[in-house]
Design a protein around this motif. Structure first.
Motif, PDB file in Angstrom:
ATOM      1  N   LEU A 202     -43.388 -18.473  21.203  1.00  0.00           N
ATOM      2  CA  LEU A 202     -43.192 -19.027  22.740  1.00  0.00           C
ATOM      3  C   LEU A 202     -42.339 -18.104  23.529  1.00  0.00           C
ATOM      4  O   LEU A 202     -42.635 -18.220  24.777  1.00  0.00           O
ATOM      5  CB  LEU A 202     -42.811 -20.224  22.498  1.00  0.00           C
ATOM      6  CG  LEU A 202     -42.635 -21.132  23.763  1.00  0.00           C
ATOM      7  CD1 LEU A 202     -43.938 -21.160  24.564  1.00  0.00           C
ATOM      8  CD2 LEU A 202     -41.773 -22.553  23.464  1.00  0.00           C
ATOM      9  N   LEU A 217     -50.401 -24.558  22.269  1.00  0.00           N
ATOM     10  CA  LEU A 217     -48.732 -24.598  21.948  1.00  0.00           C
ATOM     11  C   LEU A 217     -48.714 -25.594  20.814  1.00  0.00           C
ATOM     12  O   LEU A 217     -48.960 -26.879  21.004  1.00  0.00           O
ATOM     13  CB  LEU A 217     -47.940 -25.128  23.165  1.00  0.00           C
ATOM     14  CG  LEU A 217     -46.301 -24.968  22.708  1.00  0.00           C
ATOM     15  CD1 LEU A 217     -45.855 -23.871  21.980  1.00  0.00           C
ATOM     16  CD2 LEU A 217     -45.588 -25.827  23.909  1.00  0.00           C
ATOM     17  N   THR A 223     -39.810 -27.257  21.105  1.00  0.00           N
ATOM     18  CA  THR A 223     -39.469 -26.504  22.454  1.00  0.00           C
ATOM     19  C   THR A 223     -38.104 -27.367  22.826  1.00  0.00           C
ATOM     20  O   THR A 223     -37.920 -28.566  22.871  1.00  0.00           O
ATOM     21  CB  THR A 223     -40.618 -26.652  23.519  1.00  0.00           C
ATOM     22  OG1 THR A 223     -41.186 -27.877  23.637  1.00  0.00           O
ATOM     23  CG2 THR A 223     -41.986 -26.031  22.703  1.00  0.00           C
ATOM     24  N   PHE A 231     -43.459 -22.715  29.669  1.00  0.00           N
ATOM     25  CA  PHE A 231     -44.846 -22.627  29.011  1.00  0.00           C
ATOM     26  C   PHE A 231     -45.786 -23.448  30.304  1.00  0.00           C
ATOM     27  O   PHE A 231     -46.785 -22.747  30.292  1.00  0.00           O
ATOM     28  CB  PHE A 231     -44.839 -23.265  27.780  1.00  0.00           C
ATOM     29  CG  PHE A 231     -46.155 -23.399  27.172  1.00  0.00           C
ATOM     30  CD1 PHE A 231     -46.756 -22.436  26.746  1.00  0.00           C
ATOM     31  CD2 PHE A 231     -46.970 -24.715  27.364  1.00  0.00           C
ATOM     32  CE1 PHE A 231     -48.215 -22.461  26.227  1.00  0.00           C
ATOM     33  CE2 PHE A 231     -48.081 -24.774  26.939  1.00  0.00           C
ATOM     34  CZ  PHE A 231     -48.803 -23.591  26.451  1.00  0.00           C
TER      35      PHE A 231
END
Length: 308
Positions: A202, A217, A223, A231
């Motif tokens: 990422l 993703l 995250t 993102f």
């Protein structure tokens, strides 16, 4: 063939619905509790229609159909197997196996951003990957970008030995595995070399604008808030984004909020974005995986633990 070799399909249906089935040619006598008999009749009728339409029935198909009817009595078995996703491999026939998976696939077709949230084994990443490959094959997008946070390395990959591929490959291996299951290895190599398929952590998405791409993703529960925002704002024209994750498996350091959990509240009402919640009913791995997921949920509820 409906019966299967040595009546394996019939035996699988008996076990799945807890009934006894006596078969004589195309005639079946089903015995058991009333509800179980009705469920077995629905499954049998649906499977017979599939076979008549040329579907090569397997024991796994029988079990999945029985599970679908158990959880959703009005589920259409024909619809479950009538939505094959065309991928590059002639060996593979990929299709949603539960009603919720069907909604997920349809949502990816009709929405530009889709979130698939739920436990392991529910097909979140695999079906998203199949849809990405299908979109590339049909020239709906120019490239596929697969990414996930490399939490184990803290996204600080410089200290690891080797080139960039060697550094990140262990963290991205699940994505490669799904990809190689759908496409010929030699073709994948060429597409990666040309940049048509990109698999990267990422952190490598920062500062980019991704046009005409199908972007996945994976493991998004890991995250941070900042990473999730970064993102989602990379999305360019002609692109489609699928975000997958399991909010019960957050591996971030204590005190760090999951970007996936946060975004579920922030974007839940935004038009054009779809959230699909998977449960243990959608687990399509070994039947024990469904039981394991359910057992852990009961354990967490008993101990007063909530999903992070």
């Amino acid at each position: 063939m409906l019966h299967g070799e040595l009546d394996r399909n019939i035996k699988a249906l008996e076990d799945s619905c807890s009934v006894s089935i006596k078969a004589r040619g195309a005639q079946f006598t089903i015995e058991g509790e009333e509800g179980a008999v009705h469920a077995a009749e629905r499954v049998l009728a649906g499977l017979a229609a599939l076979v008549a339409g040329g579907h090569a029935l397997t024991v796994k198909d029988v079990k999945l159909a029985a599970r679908a009817v158990e959880h959703e009595p009005d589920a259409s078995i024909a619809d479950m197997f009538d939505q094959s996703i065309p991928v590059a491999s002639n060996k593979k026939r990929i299709a949603p196996k539960t009603p919720n998976q069907k909604v997920y696939v349809e949502s990816i077709e009709t929405h530009d951003i889709v979130f698939g949230v739920g436990p392991a084994g529910t097909g979140k990443t695999y079906l998203a990957m199949a849809m990405a490959v299908s979109a590339l094959v049909k020239k709906e997008v120019n490239r596929i970008i697969l990414t996930r946070p490399a939490v184990e390395a803290g996204e600080k990959l410089g200290f690891l030995p080797g080139d960039m591929y060697a550094k990140v490959h262990p963290y991205l291996r699940p994505l490669y595995d799904a990809l190689y299951d759908m496409m010929d290895a030699e073709r994948i190599g060429r597409l990666i070399e040309r940049g048509t398929i990109e698999v990267a952590p990422l952190a490598f998405m920062r500062g980019r604008t991704l046009n005409d791409s199908f972007i996945i993703l994976d493991e998004a529960q890991n995250t941070t808030s900042e990473q999730m925002k970064m993102f989602l704002t990379r999305m360019g024209f002609g692109s489609k984004v699928v975000v997958t994750g399991d909010i019960t498996q957050v591996d971030l350091p204590a005190g760090r909020a999951s970007g996936l959990i946060e975004v579920m509240g922030i974007l839940s009402s935004v038009k054009g974005i779809k959230f699909i919640r998977f449960t243990e009913k959608d687990v399509v791995r070994h039947s024990l995986v469904q039981q394991i997921v359910k057992a852990y949920q009961k354990h967490e509820e008993k101990n007063g633990k909530s999903q992070r």
